[in-house]
Design a protein around this motif. Structure first.
Motif, short mmCIF file in Angstrom:
data_model
loop_
_atom_site.label_atom_id
_atom_site.label_comp_id
_atom_site.label_asym_id
_atom_site.label_seq_id
_atom_site.Cartn_x
_atom_site.Cartn_y
_atom_site.Cartn_z
N GLN A 1 0.84 -1.17 0.00
CA GLN A 1 0.00 0.00 0.00
C GLN A 1 0.89 1.23 0.00
OE1 GLN A 1 -1.64 0.33 3.75
NE2 GLN A 1 -3.14 1.92 3.27
N PRO A 2 1.06 1.84 -1.16
CA PRO A 2 1.90 3.03 -1.20
C PRO A 2 1.26 4.16 -0.42
CG PRO A 2 0.91 2.63 -3.35
CD PRO A 2 0.49 1.50 -2.46
N LEU A 3 2.09 4.94 0.23
CA LEU A 3 1.58 6.07 0.99
C LEU A 3 2.44 7.28 0.65
CD1 LEU A 3 1.22 4.25 4.40
CD2 LEU A 3 -0.66 5.11 3.02
N HIS A 4 2.03 8.40 1.20
CA HIS A 4 2.82 9.60 0.93
C HIS A 4 3.98 9.73 1.90
CE1 HIS A 4 0.29 11.06 -2.23
NE2 HIS A 4 -0.78 10.96 -1.48
N ASP A 5 4.28 8.67 2.64
CA ASP A 5 5.37 8.80 3.60
C ASP A 5 6.63 8.10 3.08
OD1 ASP A 5 5.02 6.13 3.85
OD2 ASP A 5 4.43 6.14 5.95
N GLN A 6 7.49 7.74 3.96
CA GLN A 6 8.78 7.20 3.56
C GLN A 6 8.74 5.75 3.09
OE1 GLN A 6 11.91 8.64 3.11
NE2 GLN A 6 10.43 10.31 3.04
N ARG A 7 7.82 4.96 3.61
CA ARG A 7 7.90 3.53 3.35
C ARG A 7 6.67 2.91 2.72
NH1 ARG A 7 11.67 0.80 2.53
NH2 ARG A 7 11.08 -1.03 3.71
N GLY A 8 5.52 3.42 3.04
CA GLY A 8 4.32 2.71 2.66
C GLY A 8 4.21 1.49 3.56
N LEU A 9 3.19 0.71 3.32
CA LEU A 9 2.99 -0.47 4.16
C LEU A 9 2.90 -1.69 3.26
CD1 LEU A 9 2.27 -1.76 6.94
CD2 LEU A 9 -0.10 -1.32 6.38
N ALA A 10 3.70 -2.69 3.55
CA ALA A 10 3.60 -3.93 2.80
C ALA A 10 3.32 -5.05 3.78
CB ALA A 10 4.88 -4.21 2.02
N ARG A 11 2.33 -5.84 3.47
CA ARG A 11 2.04 -7.01 4.31
C ARG A 11 2.47 -8.25 3.52
NH1 ARG A 11 -3.55 -6.95 4.53
NH2 ARG A 11 -3.51 -5.32 2.96
N TRP A 12 3.21 -9.12 4.18
CA TRP A 12 3.79 -10.27 3.51
C TRP A 12 3.19 -11.55 4.04
CZ3 TRP A 12 7.35 -8.76 -0.17
CH2 TRP A 12 7.81 -7.45 -0.04
N TYR B 1 4.90 -8.24 10.75
CA TYR B 1 4.93 -7.63 12.07
C TYR B 1 5.80 -6.38 12.06
CZ TYR B 1 5.79 -6.94 17.00
OH TYR B 1 5.90 -6.37 18.24
N SER B 2 6.99 -6.52 11.49
CA SER B 2 7.88 -5.36 11.57
C SER B 2 7.36 -4.23 10.69
CB SER B 2 9.31 -5.75 11.21
OG SER B 2 9.39 -6.04 9.85
N GLU B 3 6.69 -4.57 9.60
CA GLU B 3 6.14 -3.50 8.76
C GLU B 3 5.03 -2.74 9.51
OE1 GLU B 3 6.31 -2.56 5.35
OE2 GLU B 3 7.66 -4.05 4.47
N ILE B 4 4.13 -3.49 10.09
CA ILE B 4 3.00 -2.83 10.74
C ILE B 4 3.45 -2.08 11.98
CG2 ILE B 4 0.73 -3.16 11.81
CD1 ILE B 4 0.33 -5.59 10.11
N SER B 5 4.43 -2.66 12.68
CA SER B 5 4.81 -2.01 13.94
C SER B 5 5.46 -0.65 13.72
CB SER B 5 5.72 -2.92 14.76
OG SER B 5 6.87 -3.22 14.03
N ARG B 6 5.86 -0.37 12.49
CA ARG B 6 6.33 0.99 12.22
C ARG B 6 5.22 2.00 12.43
NH1 ARG B 6 9.07 -0.54 7.81
NH2 ARG B 6 7.35 0.14 6.52
N TYR B 7 3.99 1.54 12.20
CA TYR B 7 2.86 2.44 12.39
C TYR B 7 2.19 2.23 13.74
CZ TYR B 7 3.59 3.38 7.51
OH TYR B 7 4.16 3.74 6.33
N HIS C 1 7.82 -5.95 -3.43
CA HIS C 1 6.54 -5.31 -3.10
C HIS C 1 5.70 -5.07 -4.35
CE1 HIS C 1 9.37 -2.12 -4.12
NE2 HIS C 1 8.35 -1.34 -4.37
N LEU C 2 6.32 -5.12 -5.53
CA LEU C 2 5.54 -4.89 -6.75
C LEU C 2 4.88 -6.17 -7.25
CD1 LEU C 2 7.99 -2.63 -8.76
CD2 LEU C 2 6.06 -1.95 -7.35
N ARG C 3 5.27 -7.29 -6.68
CA ARG C 3 4.80 -8.56 -7.24
C ARG C 3 3.43 -8.97 -6.74
NH1 ARG C 3 8.10 -12.90 -8.46
NH2 ARG C 3 9.85 -12.14 -9.67
N GLY C 4 2.97 -8.28 -5.71
CA GLY C 4 1.68 -8.68 -5.17
C GLY C 4 0.60 -7.71 -5.56
#
Ligand SMILES: Cc1cc2nc3c(=O)[nH]c(=O)nc-3n(C[C@H](O)[C@H](O)[C@H](O)COP(=O)(O)OP(=O)(O)OC[C@H]3O[C@@H](n4cnc5c(N)ncnc54)[C@H](O)[C@@H]3O)c2cc1C
Ligand SMILES: Cc1cc2nc3c(=O)[nH]c(=O)nc-3n(C[C@H](O)[C@H](O)[C@H](O)COP(=O)(O)OP(=O)(O)OC[C@H]3O[C@@H](n4cnc5c(N)ncnc54)[C@H](O)[C@@H]3O)c2cc1C
Lengths: 396, 526, 300
Positions: free
Chosen positions: B89-100, B107-113, B349-352
């Protein structure tokens, strides 16, 4: 332990840090956290697999054919130049010591690849023969390029005549200036090639392949993905589905080629070779290798009855699992040696060894669900499970 | 006159083909008539531009019933689905959110938020997976239509499943059925960034917003998908979605079914309340003992049969069955890959699945415009790049992006005909939206295909552009799909049956309607 | 005071009704009310010096009957059939749509069957209703929005909004939000009456006459349990023990303030999202449009 010649590239790619050891080399189990994408890469695009840890032996000289023919059970005098052949060799008692691939590079040069050290065994039988045996394990690197896009990638990498290479054919060419031998063979049951080139050129060949392959979906793939593929292809693995007889203590642990269903390879009526006389006697083996398809409905029902969705082995397993004739598990008729869920066939499959005398089209295989042991039906089929036409067909 | 065909199936969508395969497998003489020149209906692959194969409409597979794959041996006929590993999920911030699919990585992706959400995510998945099992059972059985023997079986089979649930799970189930996606997610998560893409799955194909009650249950669909025998989410069919339909067609043909394309049916012949045959666009008549329609209920009964032949309450019921298409599709042929500002470069992240759903409010605002008859000026977009996984669908190094776009209401304020004038603007809106996250995407575009709801209706025969042959709302599901009393795949006209997504269990490439209809027919011993 | 058998927290309509019932049954009942007056949300709200906002208008039907039967309280009969909307000078109510009213009745009967084995086994109570009513209509209607539901009837748009507005405005939803129809069905027929305050007075009197003690200005601080049993702690930390405690305050209040959260596992998630406000006007006379309307309601 030593790193493979591709280690710099592999370690940069390895996200999972999941390494195993293979003949003294570090080998990636998978690059990604899960091997699944890598499996699908092999089946849909092309996977790049490091096979440098295989033992590589070159046999040259006028007597090389004589030596090899003395060792292996197959009659290599029928092998033409620029062809490869799958072979096994036995001890004097007719039990399999190892398997490998022989590439005939010219009338006096053979290139021999195998999974167990075999140089000494060759040397031992080479007395008075006019030839040289060179262990090239460290000087030659190898990769397998396996998958439906493999031919396109090689042709993109500048090997224009790759489409002329037939199944089990071999050719000498150059990639990015490196002298390379290519054979159309592999351990995946798909269209695929194995490439051999000097170790010091390893990185540049790897880079060339990756560069030409990116547009075709090429990815480096690890051994876990390969393992699923080789079971689908019905290929036996030494150390898993059969054992090197020289390491085994009892008769029961050893197998003859006939036990493994490789009787077609044994050419008995020719000049003597190691194990010939014993193999003559052991033609009527008690066991044979088969494939199993494990009944899906029963498996699912077992899980459902525990309130669980069916959990299938997405990673191949390789441990001995008993096979029975009856639900009560009284009469064992064989054992499965490796198995996996096949994503492409949508089947749970296994490779097994079973008593030849057992005549029925199904057996009972043990299945543990939630710590309890159960039995489900498994149907006997002839491998390969997965055999796409493009494996043999002229490569497009 | 004895008819030459045991069954004629109108429409070669994947459901029609599954139905045909089952009937043919049981030894019946089956003819499939498809209006278009390709098979598959909304589950179709077409080489729209040279070298580029698009999954023109439906683009990801999850719900296709494993039982069908096994019974029809579809793997043998080319059914191959490659699971997707990532939801980005691209966002206007530095990383966006990717769930794998890997739990630790997610876990580590979501815990950034939010660490709270990262911890709850696991429990959320577990709960939905447990509930998803029930839903999966529901869709693999015929809907109960009353108190027939079959229904009793369904009930008794379902009972243990329900009994297995703990009380609080039962409560969650009721909440899932009635709450809005956002309300349901609010109980688990605090970060808008996570709730947005999750809730977006609740609105696909409906004319509802993420805050509309009743949208939560669609979340279940994501946890009852079964790929490879494991409960998992979505995947790409190799060769495009159409290859699933083709595998069904090959299975049908292998059992002797005959398939005719470019054969549009214009009428179902009815005599004495009995269907006797069909009439093709050219005037050719074909008689058959059974006629099975893969079209939606309105097209089948109003269009092909005609209201004059139907009882009053059927006509009423059909009038109340709502369609209200709300989505469109934009397919792009690219000579490179999009580069997302928040996560530059070409990565996994582009493959899904790539979701443009930056926040819950973004999604609700997209719906606001649709309510008043305009397409969203910043729509929800679900994009996938299947060519990264399956290189066979684009020339080497080139790519295909498939963008599912919502909202694009069929009924524009200016009337649905106005779509022909707004098509181009709609396409540009989608590109503008994507470029907010992946600038210069336009530089890579070689070709573009825009499908508005009107196009879906005209080209694919989807009434009002509804992708599921009728809204998937609670009042149009189970024994009420398409109407009370018609859920058993029968119609009030004898010998006329239905097997499309307008019947239980509904839309999506799952083949269940076709399978269950065929099995219902076979129980009748046709 | 000796420990009561039951403590009721809150003297709103429900607290008082419970007090009447329990004290009538002979239980020693203590009602603790935070505010200075009883009545809770139904109490008169005073503003200015002379004005009071009366209790709110409609009561779901059946409740008056219920109160009559169970508690022996006579409640003022409906003063007039209040209209929900005005159209061309004619009033109409949902009751003008008999199918809806029927379905609504059936729904309420079904919902009032307590989910207990005994009552389920007593099929007499619910089976006939279930079979008689349009289960078919109910199943289809419940998930609809108000507007979708009404669009099945022959109404014009102004009528739609008149009918739907009072219903959906109480929830966090719009006229086109799904499940609005459920609200609508539940309210499909009702007897309107004025003045909850009257009811409060009656309930309070009945409770007291049965011996219940009603303490106003007595906020409960916490509900606790120790080895001596359950008890409430008052603001000044004095405990009052009882066999039962009946809380009528909102679940959120219970969870967030009165109960120790550790004691509650899996608290049912209940949402409370306020969506409306009240504007009360004190006027020197009724506006003309109200007095001239044929549907004018009697003012309490
Ligand atoms: C844009 C879009 C995206 C989607 N994305 C997904 C997704 O990602 N995942 C998913 O699971 N589902 C998705 N869906 C939904 C899914 O594709 C459909 O629910 C499903 O394909 C419907 O299958 P069907 O066989 O019931 O009907 P259809 O596929 O609609 O088949 C009906 C067939 O009948 C033919 N026909 C029509 N009229 C006549 C006539 N008169 N005579 C003869 N033939 C006729 C049509 O041409 C068509 O082939 C999507 C749908 C759309 C439109
Ligand atoms: C603006 C508005 C309009 C409405 N309109 C209508 C209408 O027209 N028709 C209709 O039927 N309904 C209407 N209602 C709803 C109706 O008034 C309420 O549902 C009903 O009064 C609730 O009664 P209750 O006894 O359950 O709760 P409440 O009346 O809320 O009683 C709870 C009592 O508990 C007390 N309490 C809380 N905490 C403590 C504590 N710690 N210790 C001691 N005491 C405590 C409170 O002070 C209160 O007195 C309306 C409500 C509002 C706000």
């Amino acid at each position: 332990m030593v790193p493979s010649p591709f280690y710099p590239r592999q370690s940069a790619l390895s996200e999972s840090m999941d390494w195993t050891r293979w003949n003294g080399y570090y080998a990636p189990q998978s690059y990604q956290l899960q091997h699944e994408n890598e499996y699908h890469t092999i089946r849909t695009a092309a996977g790049l697999i490091d096979i440098s840890p295989l033992f590589k032996i070159s046999v040259t000289g006028p007597d090389s054919l004589a030596l090899l023919n003395r060792i292996v059970v197959r009659d290599l005098s029928r092998l033409k130049e620029n062809r490869v052949a799958y072979v096994v060799w036995c001890d004097p008692d007719g039990f399999v010591l190892g398997d490998g691939v022989v590439m005939k590079q010219d009338s006096e040069t053979f290139f021999f690849m195998c999974n167990d050290p075999t140089c000494a065994w060759l040397q031992k039988h080479a007395t008075n023969l006019n030839l040289t045996i060179t262990d090239q394990t460290e000087t030659i690197a190898g990769v397998a390029l396996q998958g439906p896009c493999a031919a396109k990638i090689l042709s993109h990498a500048g090997i224009k005549n790759i489409s002329d290479l037939k199944y089990f054919g071999a050719m000498s060419t150059s990639i990015h200036g490196s002298q390379t031998w290519i054979s159309r063979s592999g351990f995946t049951g798909d269209l695929g090639y194995e490439l051999w080139f000097p170790s010091d050129q390893a990185l540049s060949v790897w880079d060339t392949l990756v560069e030409s392959g990116t547009g075709f979906g090429l990815r480096a793939t690890g051994l876990k993905a390969l393992d699923v593929c080789r079971i689908e292809a019905g290929l036996l693995e030494q150390g898993v589905d059969f054992q090197n007889a020289s390491h085994m203590l009892t008769r029961a642990q050893k197998s003859t080629p006939f036990d493994l269903g490789l009787g077609w390879m044994v050419h008995l009526d020719r000049d003597p070779f190691v194990g010939q006389s014993e193999l003559r006697k052991k033609q009527n083996s008690r066991y044979t290798a088969i494939g199993l398809e494990i009944d899906w409905n029963q498996t699912r029902d077992l899980y459902e009855s525990r309130g669980l969705p069916p959990a299938l082995p997405v990673e191949a397993w390789s441990s001995s699992v008993p096979l029975y004739r009856d639900h009560a598990r009284q009469h064992q008729v064989g054992y499965a040696t490796s198995g996996t869920w096949s994503p492409i066939l949508k089947k749970y499959i296994a490779l097994a060894t079973i008593e030849k005398s057992y005549r029925s089209d199904s057996v009972q295989i043990e299945l543990a669900v939630e710590h309890e042991r159960h039995c489900v039906d498994a149907y006997i089929v002839q491998p390969p499970f997965y055999d796409p036409p493009h494996k043999r067909a002229p490569a497009a | 006159m004895s008819s030459s065909w045991d069954a004629v199936i109108i429409g070669g969508g994947h459901n029609g083909l599954v139905c045909a395969a089952y009937l043919a497998r049981a030894g019946h003489k089956v003819l499939v008539l498809e209006r278009r020149e390709v098979m598959g209906g909304a589950a179709v692959s077409e080489e729209v531009f040279p070298g580029f194969t698009f999954s023109v409409a439906s683009y990801v597979i999850s719900l296709f019933r494993p039982r069908i794959i096994r019974e029809l041996e579809l793997a043998k006929y080319g059914y191959q689905v490659i699971p997707m590993d990532c939801a980005f999920q691209p966002l206007h911030d530095q990383r966006g959110l990717a769930r794998w699919s890997d739990a630790d990585r997610t876990y580590s992706e979501i815990s950034r938020y939010s660490r709270h959400d990262a911890e709850n995510y696991h429990d959320f998945k577990r709960t939905l997976t447990r509930l998803g099992r029930i839903a999966a059972q529901v869709i693999s059985r015929p809907a109960p239509t009353g108190f027939s023997l079959q229904d009793l079986r369904t009930h008794t089979e379902m009972l243990p499943l329900i009994r297995d649930l703990e009380p609080h799970e039962l409560q969650q189930l009721v909440r899932l059925l009635t709450l809005s996606a956002v309300d349901f997610l609010d109980e688990w998560f605090e970060s808008d960034i996570l709730k947005a893409p999750l809730s977006a799955s609740g609105i696909i194909g409906t004319f509802q917003g993420v805050r509309s009650p009743g949208t939560a249950y669609v979340l279940l669909h994501h946890y009852m998908g079964e790929l490879d025998g494991a409960f998992r989410s979505w995947g790409f069919a190799r060769g495009g979605t159409g290859s699933v339909s083709l595998a069904c067609a090959k299975a049908a043909q292998a059992h002797g079914a005959v398939i005719r394309t470019e054969a549009e049916v214009t009428q179902v012949r009815v005599r004495n309340n009995r269907a006797t045959g069909i009439v093709l666009a050219g005037g050719e008549e074909i008689s058959a003992r059974r006629i099975i329609s893969n079209l939606d209920p309105r097209r089948t009964l109003h269009g092909l049969v005609g209201a004059v032949h139907l009882p009053e309450d059927t006509v009423n019921a059909l009038a109340h069955f709502t369609y209200r298409g709300s989505s469109g599709k934009v397919n792009l042929a690219l000579d490179g890959l999009p580069d997302f500002t928040c996560r530059p470069g070409i990565g996994d992240h582009l493959r899904g699945d790539i979701a443009i759903a930056p926040s819950v409010d973004y999604l609700e605002q997209a719906f606001d415009e649709a309510k008043y008859g305009a397409f969203s000026s910043r729509p929800f977009i679900n994009a996938v790049i299947p060519s990264l996984t399956d290189p066979s669908i684009a020339p080497p190094g080139k790519h295909v992006i498939s963008c599912f776009v919502q909202y694009a209401p069929y009924d524009l304020a200016e009337g649905h005909e106005a779509w022909s004038l707004q098509r181009e603007a709609f396409g540009q809106t989608v590109l503008d939206t994507l470029e907010e996250f992946a600038p210069k995407l336009r530089d890579h575009i070689e070709h573009m295909q825009i499908l508005t709801p009107l196009d879906l209706e005209r080209d694919f025969g989807l009434t009002e552009g509804n992708i599921f042959h009728g809204e998937l709302s609670l009042n149009q599901l189970l024994f009420q799909r398409p109407a009370w009393g018609m859920a058993g795949y029968r119609t009030p006209i004898r010998n006329l049956w239905m097997c499309g997504s307008g019947t239980h269990p509904g839309g999506g490439v799952m083949g269940a309607s076709g399978e269950l209809a065929a099995k219902a027919l076979l129980r009748e011993r046709i | 005071m000796q420990n009561p058998e039951v403590i009721i927290i809150g003297a709103g309509t429900n607290g008082l009704a419970a007090a009447v019932a329990l004290s009538k049954a002979g239980m020693d009942t203590l009602v603790l009310e935070k505010r200075a007056v009883s009545g809770g949300l139904s109490a008169y709200h005073r503003f200015g010096t002379k004005y009071r906002i009366p209790g709110f208008r409609p009561y779901p039907d059946g409740s008056t009957d219920m109160l009559n039967k169970a508690l022996g309280i006579t409640f003022p009969q409906p003063t007039s059939a209040n209209s929900t909307g005005l159209w061309n000078g004619d009033s109409f109510d949902i009751e003008t749509l008999p199918e809806l009213a029927d379905a609504g009745k059936a729904l309420k009967t079904l919902l009032s069957i307590p989910l207990k084995r005994a009552s389920l086994r007593n099929k007499m109570a619910w089976l006939p209703t279930l079979l008689q009513t349009q289960t078919k209509d109910l199943a289809r209607w419940i998930p609809l929005s108000c507007v979708d539901l009404l669009s099945e009837f022959d109404l014009c748009e102004k009528q739609y909004s008149a009918l739907t507005a009072p219903l959906y405005t109480r929830t966090f939803a719009g006229p086109k939000s799904p499940f609005g129809a459920l609200q609508m069905l539940l309210h499909a027929n009702r007897n309107n009456s004025n003045g909850h305050a009257v009811l409060i007075q009656k309930l309070e009197a009945a409770a007291r006459s049965n011996g219940a003690v009603i303490q106003t200005g007595a906020p409960v601080k916490q509900i606790c349990r120790n080895s001596s049993g359950v008890h409430v702690l008052m603001q000044d930390k004095t405990p009052i023990y009882a066999r039962f405690i009946l809380a009528t305050c909102s679940p959120a209040m219970l969870r967030n303030h009165l109960l120790n959260p550790v004691l509650i596992s899996r608290w049912p998630p209940v949402r409370s999202r306020g969506t409306c406000a009240v504007l009360a006007l004190a006027m020197d006379q009724l506006p003309g449009w109200l007095t001239s309307s044929p549907a004018c309601c009697k003012i309490d």
